[in-house]
Design an enzyme around this catalytic site. Structure first.
Site, PDB file in Angstrom:
ATOM      1  N   ARG A  46      15.636  46.799 -27.733  1.00 47.70           N
ATOM      2  CA  ARG A  46      14.780  47.160 -26.583  1.00 47.70           C
ATOM      3  C   ARG A  46      15.535  46.955 -25.270  1.00 47.70           C
ATOM      4  O   ARG A  46      15.343  47.670 -24.303  1.00 47.70           O
ATOM      5  CB  ARG A  46      13.469  46.363 -26.615  1.00 47.70           C
ATOM      6  CG  ARG A  46      12.615  46.537 -25.363  1.00 47.70           C
ATOM      7  CD  ARG A  46      11.130  46.250 -25.573  1.00 47.70           C
ATOM      8  NE  ARG A  46      10.864  45.050 -26.355  1.00 47.70           N
ATOM      9  CZ  ARG A  46      10.949  43.798 -25.878  1.00 47.70           C
ATOM     10  NH1 ARG A  46      11.283  43.576 -24.619  1.00 47.70           N
ATOM     11  NH2 ARG A  46      10.710  42.762 -26.665  1.00 47.70           N
ATOM     12  N   TYR A  98       3.360  68.193 -11.704  1.00 43.93           N
ATOM     13  CA  TYR A  98       3.181  68.201 -13.160  1.00 43.93           C
ATOM     14  C   TYR A  98       1.831  67.535 -13.499  1.00 43.93           C
ATOM     15  O   TYR A  98       1.492  66.478 -12.944  1.00 43.93           O
ATOM     16  CB  TYR A  98       4.331  67.440 -13.819  1.00 43.93           C
ATOM     17  CG  TYR A  98       4.215  67.340 -15.310  1.00 43.93           C
ATOM     18  CD1 TYR A  98       4.365  68.468 -16.108  1.00 43.93           C
ATOM     19  CD2 TYR A  98       3.931  66.128 -15.918  1.00 43.93           C
ATOM     20  CE1 TYR A  98       4.242  68.379 -17.483  1.00 43.93           C
ATOM     21  CE2 TYR A  98       3.806  66.034 -17.296  1.00 43.93           C
ATOM     22  CZ  TYR A  98       3.966  67.158 -18.069  1.00 43.93           C
ATOM     23  OH  TYR A  98       3.836  67.069 -19.431  1.00 43.93           O
ATOM     24  N   ASP A 170      11.068  64.854  -8.856  1.00 45.98           N
ATOM     25  CA  ASP A 170      11.038  65.295 -10.248  1.00 45.98           C
ATOM     26  C   ASP A 170      11.824  66.596 -10.303  1.00 45.98           C
ATOM     27  O   ASP A 170      11.361  67.641  -9.851  1.00 45.98           O
ATOM     28  CB  ASP A 170       9.587  65.485 -10.701  1.00 45.98           C
ATOM     29  CG  ASP A 170       9.463  65.915 -12.164  1.00 45.98           C
ATOM     30  OD1 ASP A 170      10.456  66.437 -12.719  1.00 45.98           O
ATOM     31  OD2 ASP A 170       8.374  65.750 -12.745  1.00 45.98           O
ATOM     32  N   LYS A 195      13.138  68.542 -21.803  1.00 42.76           N
ATOM     33  CA  LYS A 195      13.240  69.938 -21.388  1.00 42.76           C
ATOM     34  C   LYS A 195      14.707  70.391 -21.407  1.00 42.76           C
ATOM     35  O   LYS A 195      15.312  70.423 -22.461  1.00 42.76           O
ATOM     36  CB  LYS A 195      12.576  70.099 -20.019  1.00 42.76           C
ATOM     37  CG  LYS A 195      11.221  69.373 -19.892  1.00 42.76           C
ATOM     38  CD  LYS A 195      10.148  69.932 -20.806  1.00 42.76           C
ATOM     39  CE  LYS A 195       8.894  69.061 -20.879  1.00 42.76           C
ATOM     40  NZ  LYS A 195       8.270  68.724 -19.623  1.00 42.76           N
TER      41      LYS A 195
HETATM   42  C1  PLP Z   1       7.437  67.710 -19.186  1.00 38.05           C
HETATM   43  C2  PLP Z   1       7.457  67.249 -17.779  1.00 38.05           C
HETATM   44  C3  PLP Z   1       7.203  65.906 -17.453  1.00 38.05           C
HETATM   45  C4  PLP Z   1       6.824  64.869 -18.497  1.00 38.05           C
HETATM   46  O1  PLP Z   1       7.820  64.685 -19.419  1.00 38.05           O
HETATM   47  P1  PLP Z   1       7.555  64.236 -20.956  1.00 38.05           P
HETATM   48  O2  PLP Z   1       8.925  64.162 -21.495  1.00 38.05           O
HETATM   49  O3  PLP Z   1       6.683  65.294 -21.569  1.00 38.05           O
HETATM   50  O4  PLP Z   1       6.859  62.939 -20.902  1.00 38.05           O
HETATM   51  C5  PLP Z   1       7.286  65.545 -16.122  1.00 38.05           C
HETATM   52  N1  PLP Z   1       7.581  66.449 -15.152  1.00 38.05           N
HETATM   53  C6  PLP Z   1       7.810  67.745 -15.432  1.00 38.05           C
HETATM   54  C7  PLP Z   1       8.120  68.676 -14.321  1.00 38.05           C
HETATM   55  C8  PLP Z   1       7.753  68.187 -16.754  1.00 38.05           C
HETATM   56  O5  PLP Z   1       7.968  69.475 -17.013  1.00 38.05           O
END
Ligand code: PLP
Length: 383
Positions: A46, A98, A170, A195
């Site tokens: 961890r 998001y 983000d 992603k």
């Molecule tokens: C998918 C996404 C998230 C969250 O990510 P996870 O890996 O699904 O927890 C946050 N911000 C954006 C812009 C996203 O596309």
């Protein structure tokens, strides 16, 4: 060294024991001590794991930051970042946020006594207008879902710092290949590595990169104590994905640009939202701020019941494109913000953000662009 070289090599020296060229997966929860208090830098999984360290070093390098901390998901990375806030602090979020971040802010952050606001955060003027005493953090997202508005990061960072606040970005839709918010003044940049970084729709992960050692320390503390750490296997997959990030992003960008151009030329498509098109309101800002216009676009098939019906038909007729909610994979993903990502928002809110029932979002993959266009063409105009 340049981006593509760092993606392949940074943090990825041959493994010391046997010289394995590729960073191994270390599936162990514990690391043996040589003697009390003496180990090789790891004690408990961890707290850290060599596969995770390799991924973090590579990501810090690709974002041009001093420190990266990896998490079990993008949401865990967002949660860790927002835990810097204390009761009484105020945070301004971009309004086209998001959905998970919106829900986390309203369901978890606000009940803890943090004041939250959702405002347009595209320009320095937007942030000036949104600022109130006590604002400690501005949280921007660019390109933003689903009509790909672009926020002026240098402008936002300058105003945030003038007011003594932090700017978090983000940057998931851009990936580290297309934009580096820290270089534009942001204090921390967050990615869902689920992603583009992973890139193959086969893992869950998130990360935060920062140059600020106090923020880094905070993130390490939340990671160790909150425990939302990524598995060695997911770190290994994400690192493997990162090696081809530049290749994939170039192809995502080229395919998206071509599809945007062809869709915009059709009389049965009302509007195409892609920052690479001259018709996009943020085209020039995107050209300045990003190394490419990205793989995400949206197109509108009209308003009201008719638009909804046309979108439904297109979504049920596609054969190559996949209908689902995520993005950033090698396969082209089609989604319907009205009934998927933006469904929790009231109708008027959705419409105010350009999300109508006829809007379809595409995460353009790396398939042959002619196959993608032919698929959309037969879905838009069958027979
Ligand atoms: C998918 C996404 C998230 C969250 O990510 P996870 O890996 O699904 O927890 C946050 N911000 C954006 C812009 C996203 O596309």
């Amino acid at each position: 060294m340049r981006f593509s070289t760092r993606a392949v090599h940074t943090g990825q020296d041959p493994e010391p024991g046997y010289g394995a060229t590729i960073v191994p997966i270390y599936p162990t929860s514990v690391f043996t001590y040589d003697s009390p208090g003496v180990n090789k830098g790891y004690d408990y999984a961890r707290h850290g794991n060599p596969t995770r360290t390799a991924f973090e070093e590579c990501m810090a390098s690709l974002e041009g930051g001093a420190h990266a901390v990896a998490f079990a998901s993008g949401m865990a990375a967002i949660d860790a970042s927002l835990r810097m806030l204390r009761p009484g602090d105020r945070v301004v979020f971009a309004e086209d946020l998001y959905g998970g971040t919106y829900a986390l802010a309203t369901k978890l952050l606000e009940p803890m006594g943090v004041e939250i606001a959702f405002r347009r955060l595209l320009s320095s003027d937007d942030l000036r207008a949104a600022w109130r005493p006590g604002t400690r953090l501005a949280w921007a997202e660019t390109p933003a879902n689903p009509i790909m508005r672009i926020a002026d990061l240098a402008g936002l960072a300058a105003v945030a710092h003038e007011y003594g606040a932090l700017l978090a970005v983000d940057s998931t839709f851009a990936s580290p290949y297309l934009q580096n918010p820290l270089a534009l003044g942001a204090d921390l940049v967050m990615h869902s590595s689920t992603k583009y970084i992973g890139g193959h729709s086969d893992l869950l992960g998130g990360l935060v990169v920062t140059n600020d050692s106090a923020i880094h320390q905070h993130l390490v503390t939340v990671s160790r104590l909150g425990g939302a750490t990524p598995s060695p296997f997911d770190c290994w997959l994400a690192l493997r994905g990162a090696k081809t990030l530049s290749l994939r992003m170039r192809e995502h960008c080229a395919n998206a640009a071509e599809l945007a151009r062809r869709l915009e030329a059709r009389s049965d498509v009302e509007c195409v939202h892609y920052p690479g098109l001259r018709s996009h309101p943020d085209h020039e800002l995107a050209a300045r701020q990003m190394a490419g216009f990205g793989g995400m676009l949206a197109f509108d098939l009209g308003s009201g019941a008719e638009g909804a019906q046309r979108a439904r038909e297109v979504m049920s007729r596609v054969r190559v494109c996949v209908l689902t909610g995520s993005l950033g994979g090698v396969e082209t993903i089609l989604s319907h913000p009205w009934t998927m990502s933006h469904a929790p928002l009231p109708e008027a809110e959705r419409l105010a953000r350009g999300v109508g029932p006829g809007l379809i979002r595409l995460s353009v993959g790396i398939e042959d662009v002619d196959d993608l266009y032919e698929d959309l063409d037969q879905a838009l105009a069958p027979g």
